[in-house]
Design an enzyme around this catalytic site. Structure first.
Site, PDB file in Angstrom:
ATOM      1  N   ASP A 253      -0.089  -2.088   6.246  1.00 20.49           N
ATOM      2  CA  ASP A 253       1.162  -2.834   6.089  1.00 20.49           C
ATOM      3  C   ASP A 253       2.375  -1.927   6.195  1.00 20.49           C
ATOM      4  OD1 ASP A 253       0.121  -1.700   3.632  1.00 20.49           O
ATOM      5  OD2 ASP A 253       1.822  -2.627   2.605  1.00 20.49           O
TER       6      ASP A 253
ATOM      7  N   TYR B  69       0.967   1.149  -9.367  1.00 23.64           N
ATOM      8  CA  TYR B  69       1.278   2.575  -9.374  1.00 23.64           C
ATOM      9  C   TYR B  69       2.099   2.942 -10.607  1.00 23.64           C
ATOM     10  CZ  TYR B  69      -0.080   2.546  -4.453  1.00 23.64           C
ATOM     11  OH  TYR B  69      -0.763   2.408  -3.282  1.00 23.64           O
TER      12      TYR B  69
ATOM     13  N   LYS C 153      -5.689  -1.152  -7.493  1.00 27.42           N
ATOM     14  CA  LYS C 153      -5.514   0.113  -6.770  1.00 27.42           C
ATOM     15  C   LYS C 153      -4.476   0.931  -7.510  1.00 27.42           C
ATOM     16  CE  LYS C 153      -3.446   1.764  -2.407  1.00 27.42           C
ATOM     17  NZ  LYS C 153      -3.019   1.362  -1.059  1.00 27.42           N
TER      18      LYS C 153
END
Length: 265
Positions: free
Chosen positions: A25, A144, A174
């Site tokens: 992406d 994150y 993730k």
């Protein structure tokens, strides 16, 4: 809570609970960088190499499906650009319904835990999981640890980020790699979700595979690795090497050898 549809779609983007996902992406963020101009060839290469799934924004779907060799497909639903005011300010770009129409097996969303944009991104992730659950669509949260007072590889911060994803209803999470297997165990133990690691900027082949090996030794469930794979001179070979570590429990040296990258240092 699982459902037959959710479980079936999770199987499409992974293998036996382990995942090799190649996000592509980056075109919306960075532009048509190396590996993404002819994205069709890159998708064909990484899926022939063993990637379980590829990930793009919704508009790239027509270029994905003819070239993914039966692999799964994930639509990413928020974005920003590096030429905009702040690359951490991710805004929504798709709905679950749009992702389904694009042929997605799952959706993903990026949240910067610790940034000033965290509150809105948390709301976006919560709404996405609610919408996705209506259709049995898995949600990959890209959580994150990023902010002015946050170290991106701090295991405590990473553990908080992955736990946030579970608390809000994601199915896979993730995050960044903490740097070694021992500290990454804390990250993995912070949630019951499968935890996959980001790749970040490209290193050497050995560095990439040692990172993957460390994450797996720390209890990780695989990778969601973009530039380290799609910008490689041999994307099929590096995908095969990463898949060897994730799915066949190969050592770094074994993965380099079976992929034909053994001479890369």
């Amino acid at each position: 809570m699982t459902s037959p549809g959710l479980d079936t779609r999770l199987d499409r983007i992974g293998t036996d609970g382990r995942y090799v996902i190649v996000p592509m992406d980056h075109g919306i963020t960075l532009g048509a960088v190396t590996g993404l101009k002819d994205i069709e060839s890159t998708i064909d290469a990484v899926t022939r190499g063993g990637a379980d799934a590829v990930l793009t924004q919704k508009g790239i779907a027509p270029r994905v499906h003819p070239n993914k060799n039966g692999a799964g497909y994930i639509v990413h639903v928020n974005a920003s650009t590096v030429i905009g005011p702040d690359a951490n300010d991710k805004r929504m770009t798709a709905t679950v319904e749009e992702a389904i129409r694009a042929g997605a097996d799952a959706v993903s969303l990026h949240i910067n835990v610790g940034s000033k944009y965290e509150p809105k991104q948390l709301e976006d992730l919560s709404q996405l999981t609610a919408d996705a659950s209506r259709f049995g669509i898995p949600v990959l949260a890209m959580a994150y640890a990023r902010g002015p007072d946050v170290e991106g590889d701090d295991p405590e911060a990473l553990g908080h980020a992955v736990r946030l994803a579970e608390e809000v209803g994601a199915d896979i999470v993730k995050t960044g790699y903490s740097g070694d297997a021992d500290s990454f165990e804390h990250v993995v133990e912070s949630t019951r979700l499968p935890v996959v690691i980001a790749g970040g900027s490209r290193g050497t082949d050995r560095e990439t595979l040692e990172m993957v090996r460390g994450a797996m030794d720390g209890g990780g469930a695989g990778v969601s690795m973009g530039r380290s794979i799609f910008q490689h001179e041999e994307p099929e070979a590096i995908a095969r090497a990463v898949a060897g570590v994730v799915h066949e429990d190969l050592s770094t040296d074994e993965a380099l050898e079976v992929s034909g990258l053994a001479l890369e240092i």
